[in-house]
Each structure stands twice: as structure tokens, then as C-alpha cells.
Design an enzyme around this catalytic site. Sequence first.
Site, PDB file in Angstrom:
ATOM      1  N   GLY A   1     -12.008  19.359  62.221  1.00  0.00           N
ATOM      2  CA  GLY A   1     -12.546  20.626  62.712  1.00  0.00           C
ATOM      3  C   GLY A   1     -11.446  21.625  62.980  1.00  0.00           C
ATOM      4  O   GLY A   1     -10.311  21.425  62.569  1.00  0.00           O
ATOM      5  N   ASN A   2     -11.786  22.724  63.646  1.00  0.00           N
ATOM      6  CA  ASN A   2     -10.778  23.708  64.031  1.00  0.00           C
ATOM      7  C   ASN A   2     -11.181  24.359  65.352  1.00  0.00           C
ATOM      8  O   ASN A   2     -12.251  24.081  65.885  1.00  0.00           O
ATOM      9  CB  ASN A   2     -10.564  24.736  62.914  1.00  0.00           C
ATOM     10  CG  ASN A   2     -11.815  25.553  62.639  1.00  0.00           C
ATOM     11  OD1 ASN A   2     -12.236  26.351  63.470  1.00  0.00           O
ATOM     12  ND2 ASN A   2     -12.428  25.327  61.474  1.00  0.00           N
TER      13      ASN A   2
END
Length: 225
Positions: free
Chosen positions: A33-34
Site C-alpha cells: 500500500g501507500n
Amino acid sequence: ALRPQAERLLMGARVLLTAGPTREPLDPVRYLGNRSSGRMGYALASALVNLGAQVVLVTGPTVSPLPRVSKVIQVETALEMHRAVMNEVGECAIFVATAAVADYRPMEIATHKIKKDAAELTLHLIRNPDILADVAALKAPPFTVGFAAETENLEQHARAKLTAKKLNMIAANQVGGERGGFEHDENALTVFWRDGQCGLPMMSKTQLARELADLIAEHYRGHHA
Ligand code: CTP
Ligand code: CA
């Protein structure tokens, strides 16, 4: 609050907007993810609604409160976001890509939780489709606005993306500094188009979204005049 009628520059226009991060699964319990909170995108969606637009929001998973828009489509992966956007874009006059889309996804998703058998683990990643570039490459593309988060050479990189992806506008922000960007309340942007640019200094994401929405509306109307 809704602007006075004379200022509702996007009355009735359909806007498709992507926001938030994507999650790329590795196994049933893990993902890549980020740090995108979705807040800049959600604030921009609200600002566009206040200009009279009918906003369709395609968003990755966030904990931020969703804006009041005409339609929300919640997705997880870049491939799901791509599919949702391609399904909706035909109806839309403007496309705004604020999402922090994962550039790569794991080549394989393990069916079972990956066990820590070995001392080292190598992940094989494969490129995701570029949603923004695919929209701008359509036969009859909407007025298309991209974002760019850069740690260096802001103007050069933003202008390169504007040209390469055939965008109408790109909003660029300097990330990796003390203030602004992911996980901050404030942000600053420089907006570029083919024959001009405009700097929006450090301010709250809400106010910044209002000013950016106004810029998008003006240029969209100029484009279609
Ligand atoms: N974008 C997208 N689909 C992707 C990757 C990016 O729609 N698969 C959009 C983003 O929403 C943003 C713009 O493209 O509006 C630029 O994203 P950015 O990550 O800055 O640029 P990239 O083209 O992915 O290039 P790089 O990460 O190598 O700088
Ligand atoms: Ca990227």
C-alpha cells in the site's frame, strides 16, 4: 456551502474523480500500500460539487470521511480502479486523477498466508495499467487533470507527465519535505497546462481544493468555448 449560482461554473457537468491509495494483495492477509489519506482528493470532490458538478468518486480504502457526491465506487486494487473508471468515464466531461495508484502489483497472489520459511523472500512485481494515461488516450477523452507528487525537479517532471500522458492540466506537489503532501493538513501545488502555470501557496487542503476546483472549471470552460 454551495456557491451563488453565478459562480457555479460546473452546473450539471459530470466529473469522474479517483482518490486514495490502492492495495495490492500479496496473500489473503497482506498487501502493498501507500500513505495516501485520500483527503486532498475528497476535498477536491467537495469543491467540485460546490461548483455545481455531479461527481462520481472512485476511491481506494481510506479512513477519511467520504465527501457528499452523486456516486461513490469503493475499490481496492489498481485493476479494480481501472475497471471502475473505464465503466464510468463515457458519461463524464471531466476526469481528475488524484489517486495514489500502485505502479506495480505482486505477479501472483498466494492462496494461503505466506510462511516465514526462508531467510530471504523476493517479490515479483508487474506494472499496473496507467489509468490516467488510458483515459487521456480515449477517442473522445474528457477534459483530463492529473496529479504529480515529486521529490525533485518539480516543473520538469510535471511537464513531462503533462505531455507524455496528453493531459489538459497537471497539479504538482513537492513531497518529502517538512510540510505538505501525504499525512499533512496543508499542502501547496503548482498547476501546469500547455501554455501556462499557476502557483497555489501552502494553505489548508480545503482552501487549496477550492482554488484548484476554480482553476479546473475556468480551463474546462475555456477549452469547450
Ligand atoms: N496514475 C494513474 N494510474 C497509475 C499511476 C498513476 O491514474 N497506474 C495517475 C495518478 O493518479 C496521478 C498521475 O497518474 O494523477 C501521476 O502519478 P505519478 O505517480 O506522479 O506518476 P507516474 O506516471 O506513475 O510516474 P512515476 O511514479 O514514475 O513518477
Ligand atoms: Ca507512480
